[in-house]
Scaffold this motif. Structure first.
Motif, PDB file in Angstrom:
ATOM      1  N   LEU A  37       0.716  -1.279   0.128  1.00  0.00           N
ATOM      2  CA  LEU A  37      -0.102  -0.032  -0.125  1.00  0.00           C
ATOM      3  C   LEU A  37       0.625   1.207  -0.009  1.00  0.00           C
ATOM      4  O   LEU A  37       0.512   2.401  -0.538  1.00  0.00           O
ATOM      5  CB  LEU A  37      -0.909   0.149   1.104  1.00  0.00           C
ATOM      6  CG  LEU A  37      -2.081  -1.342   1.325  1.00  0.00           C
ATOM      7  CD1 LEU A  37      -2.715  -1.077   2.550  1.00  0.00           C
ATOM      8  CD2 LEU A  37      -2.863  -1.091   0.203  1.00  0.00           C
ATOM      9  N   ALA A  38       2.084   1.273   0.331  1.00  0.00           N
ATOM     10  CA  ALA A  38       3.008   2.203   0.388  1.00  0.00           C
ATOM     11  C   ALA A  38       3.346   3.014  -0.951  1.00  0.00           C
ATOM     12  O   ALA A  38       3.606   4.078  -0.844  1.00  0.00           O
ATOM     13  CB  ALA A  38       4.288   1.849   1.284  1.00  0.00           C
ATOM     14  N   SER A  39       3.077   1.936  -1.728  1.00  0.00           N
ATOM     15  CA  SER A  39       3.493   2.256  -3.091  1.00  0.00           C
ATOM     16  C   SER A  39       2.481   2.870  -3.916  1.00  0.00           C
ATOM     17  O   SER A  39       2.478   3.409  -5.015  1.00  0.00           O
ATOM     18  CB  SER A  39       4.180   1.371  -4.050  1.00  0.00           C
ATOM     19  OG  SER A  39       3.207   0.211  -4.281  1.00  0.00           O
ATOM     20  N   LEU A  40       1.135   2.991  -3.301  1.00  0.00           N
ATOM     21  CA  LEU A  40       0.051   3.447  -4.092  1.00  0.00           C
ATOM     22  C   LEU A  40      -0.365   4.744  -3.783  1.00  0.00           C
ATOM     23  O   LEU A  40      -0.057   5.298  -2.646  1.00  0.00           O
ATOM     24  CB  LEU A  40      -1.194   2.408  -3.781  1.00  0.00           C
ATOM     25  CG  LEU A  40      -1.006   0.965  -3.985  1.00  0.00           C
ATOM     26  CD1 LEU A  40      -2.304   0.167  -3.408  1.00  0.00           C
ATOM     27  CD2 LEU A  40      -0.780   0.592  -5.502  1.00  0.00           C
ATOM     28  N   GLY A  41      -0.943   5.497  -4.655  1.00  0.00           N
ATOM     29  CA  GLY A  41      -1.252   7.010  -4.363  1.00  0.00           C
ATOM     30  C   GLY A  41      -2.285   7.544  -5.397  1.00  0.00           C
ATOM     31  O   GLY A  41      -3.020   6.553  -5.935  1.00  0.00           O
ATOM     32  N   GLY A  42      -2.311   8.558  -5.355  1.00  0.00           N
ATOM     33  CA  GLY A  42      -3.047   9.418  -6.473  1.00  0.00           C
ATOM     34  C   GLY A  42      -4.657   9.597  -6.098  1.00  0.00           C
ATOM     35  O   GLY A  42      -5.228  10.002  -6.949  1.00  0.00           O
ATOM     36  N   VAL A  43      -4.814   9.589  -4.858  1.00  0.00           N
ATOM     37  CA  VAL A  43      -6.245   9.738  -4.459  1.00  0.00           C
ATOM     38  C   VAL A  43      -6.539  10.658  -3.528  1.00  0.00           C
ATOM     39  O   VAL A  43      -7.423  11.808  -3.728  1.00  0.00           O
ATOM     40  CB  VAL A  43      -6.977   8.137  -3.750  1.00  0.00           C
ATOM     41  CG1 VAL A  43      -8.243   8.564  -3.097  1.00  0.00           C
ATOM     42  CG2 VAL A  43      -7.002   7.184  -4.765  1.00  0.00           C
ATOM     43  N   LEU A  44      -5.693  10.870  -2.802  1.00  0.00           N
ATOM     44  CA  LEU A  44      -5.740  11.896  -1.545  1.00  0.00           C
ATOM     45  C   LEU A  44      -4.288  12.594  -1.304  1.00  0.00           C
ATOM     46  O   LEU A  44      -3.241  12.107  -1.408  1.00  0.00           O
ATOM     47  CB  LEU A  44      -6.089  11.100   0.012  1.00  0.00           C
ATOM     48  CG  LEU A  44      -7.473  10.895   0.062  1.00  0.00           C
ATOM     49  CD1 LEU A  44      -7.661  10.135   1.451  1.00  0.00           C
ATOM     50  CD2 LEU A  44      -8.657  11.863  -0.099  1.00  0.00           C
TER      51      LEU A  44
END
Length: 289
Positions: free
Chosen positions: A261-268
């Motif tokens: 999950l640390a490598s995911l983004g783009g939402v908040l």
């Protein structure tokens, strides 16, 4: 016939109309006080506005749920009893097991030494405490909680053991660049886990609707935070995990996979994360969901 239904609810001091699918999943709500329709995933704008049409008055604004503003945060001056941030993973289980352990110790101190031909009540209580299945559940929650807390360096904020009305709890709530996640813990040490949505079977135990419970927790969190919350089932130390790639709306992870999950983004954005975290840590935010 529309696949959507409208339900009036008074939450957090406001009159709202919630739009949900037939399985109860909220996809939008209409705040009559502000004239705003907030859209989540699961239904299109036109479909939501069509089912809400008989209830709309005047001009409305349509869009994703708004994030709390700095002014909202200024109102969140929390009393220590209302701050959920200090909660440990499995906080409620800690309390239950501590009470059982204290009872075993008190009984042991008060009881005379047992005879060789029988087992004393204090020994039975102590043995029950050691074998209580909640011990394994607590260990699993601590494992998942520690791994989620490890995401802090990647911009995540995490809460544990969030109490809900009706004695229910959300095991973990993670707020980060990839969005808001309601995480349900499933202990499965060295056992096979088989997923047949919504049922999950661990070892030889009877199947239980863990995916339904995970979705329900995310649904209640979504209402409390006025934000899109996605359900996650975290399976702890399974010998084998047989699950479809992605059950509808639920992400299934082994506890060892939480770090991805640390490598995911783009939402908040960071400011959005802090705003939602400030709302989520307030016990009062969860009283009407």
């Amino acid at each position: 016939m529309s696949r959507l239904r409208v339900t009036p609810t008074h939450g957090q001091g406001r009159g709202r109309l919630y739009v949900s699918l037939r399985d109860g999943t909220t996809v939008a709500w209409y705040d009559k006080d502000t004239g705003r329709v907030s859209l989540l995933s699961g239904a299109g704008r036109d479909e939501v506005l069509s089912v809400l049409a008989p209830y709309l008055t005047g001009e409305v604004t349509v869009g994703p749920p708004r994030v709390p503003t700095p002014a909202d945060l200024d109102r969140l001056s929390l009393h220590p009893d209302d701050d959920l941030a200090p909660n440990r993973p499995g906080e409620a289980l800690h309390a239950e097991l501590d009470a059982l352990g204290a009872a075993a110790s008190a009984r042991s101190s008060a009881s005379p030494a047992p005879s060789t031909s029988s087992t004393s009540p204090s020994s039975l209580l102590s043995r029950r405490w050691r074998q209580d299945p909640r011990q394994a559940e607590l260990l699993a929650q601590e494992t998942v909680g520690d791994r989620l807390d490890g995401l802090e360096g990647a911009g995540w904020r995490v809460l544990h053991s969030i109490p809900l009305p009706g004695a229910a709890r959300i095991d973990h709530l993670a707020i980060g660049p990839a969005g808001v996640l309601a995480v349900r813990t499933l202990p499965a040490r060295k056992r096979r886990v088989r997923v047949d949505d919504p049922m999950v079977r661990v070892g030889r135990a009877a199947p239980a609707p863990h995916l339904r419970w995970a979705r329900r927790a995310a649904e209640r969190a979504s209402r409390a935070l006025a934000a899109d919350v996605r359900p996650v089932l975290a399976v702890v130390e399974p010998a084998r995990l047989d699950a479809p790639p992605m059950p509808t709306g639920v992400r299934i992870l082994r506890d060892t996979e939480i770090a991805v999950l640390a490598s995911l983004g783009g939402v908040l954005k960071p400011a959005d994360i802090e705003s939602l975290y400030a709302t989520a840590r307030d016990r009062h935010s969860w009283l009407r969901v």
